[in-house]
Design a protein around this motif. Structure first.
Motif, mmCIF file in Angstrom:
data_model
loop_
_atom_site.group_PDB
_atom_site.id
_atom_site.type_symbol
_atom_site.label_atom_id
_atom_site.label_comp_id
_atom_site.label_asym_id
_atom_site.label_seq_id
_atom_site.Cartn_x
_atom_site.Cartn_y
_atom_site.Cartn_z
ATOM 1 N N HIS A 90 0.804 -1.226 0.000
ATOM 2 C CA HIS A 90 0.000 0.000 0.000
ATOM 3 C C HIS A 90 0.835 1.274 0.000
ATOM 4 N N HIS A 91 1.867 1.307 -0.831
ATOM 5 C CA HIS A 91 2.677 2.517 -0.969
ATOM 6 C C HIS A 91 1.937 3.509 -1.866
ATOM 7 N N ASP A 92 2.067 4.774 -1.566
ATOM 8 C CA ASP A 92 1.415 5.803 -2.372
ATOM 9 C C ASP A 92 2.080 5.975 -3.725
ATOM 10 N N VAL A 93 3.388 5.801 -3.770
ATOM 11 C CA VAL A 93 4.143 6.028 -4.997
ATOM 12 C C VAL A 93 5.007 4.799 -5.282
ATOM 13 N N ASN A 94 4.986 4.350 -6.546
ATOM 14 C CA ASN A 94 5.894 3.269 -6.932
ATOM 15 C C ASN A 94 7.076 3.874 -7.683
ATOM 16 N N LEU A 95 8.059 3.064 -7.976
ATOM 17 C CA LEU A 95 9.286 3.544 -8.611
ATOM 18 C C LEU A 95 9.008 4.187 -9.969
ATOM 19 N N GLU A 96 8.161 3.574 -10.763
ATOM 20 C CA GLU A 96 7.857 4.120 -12.088
ATOM 21 C C GLU A 96 7.260 5.529 -11.969
ATOM 22 N N ARG A 97 6.321 5.704 -11.061
ATOM 23 C CA ARG A 97 5.717 7.027 -10.862
ATOM 24 C C ARG A 97 6.747 8.018 -10.318
ATOM 25 N N PHE A 98 7.556 7.565 -9.369
ATOM 26 C CA PHE A 98 8.605 8.414 -8.805
ATOM 27 C C PHE A 98 9.538 8.928 -9.900
ATOM 28 N N LEU A 99 9.975 8.020 -10.770
ATOM 29 C CA LEU A 99 10.880 8.401 -11.851
ATOM 30 C C LEU A 99 10.210 9.362 -12.829
#
Length: 112
Positions: free
Chosen positions: A96-105
């Protein structure tokens, strides 16, 4: 200079691709992981130190771990960037993380 996973994989494939001894690369990886453990033990006082810069030493050993990990992926033709993004996306949903790596990048790229 920035290093991408793709560029490092291509470089390490050229270095080890013909060699292709994933077992040998794995043994080197395990050896380097032991060296990371040794530095961490020194940092926590569980092992004596000789005054060496342990932060610098940790960085060198972690670089070796990354080297051999990516080399194993390279000789096996794995698209490590894609796999990391997929794995992180699944973990982000699971935990349940708000941001994943793809979105972060993507957000980071838009800020630049």
């Amino acid at each position: 200079m920035q290093i991408t996973i793709e560029a490092l994989q291509a470089y390490l494939f050229e270095r080890y691709g013909g060699w292709g001894q994933e077992q040998g690369l794995f043994m080197k990886l395990v050896e380097e992981m032991g060296e990371v453990a040794e530095v961490l033990n020194k940092r926590t006082g569980r092992k004596a130190t000789d005054g060496t810069d342990l932060t610098a030493e940790l960085g060198k050993e972690l670089a070796d771990v990354i080297h051999y990990t990516i080399a194993i992926a390279a000789v096996n033709g794995l698209d490590l960037s894609r796999i990391i993004l997929e794995k992180d996306k699944a973990a982000s949903v699971k935990y349940h993380h708000d941001v994943n790596l793809e979105r972060f990048l993507s957000e980071r790229e838009n800020r630049i």
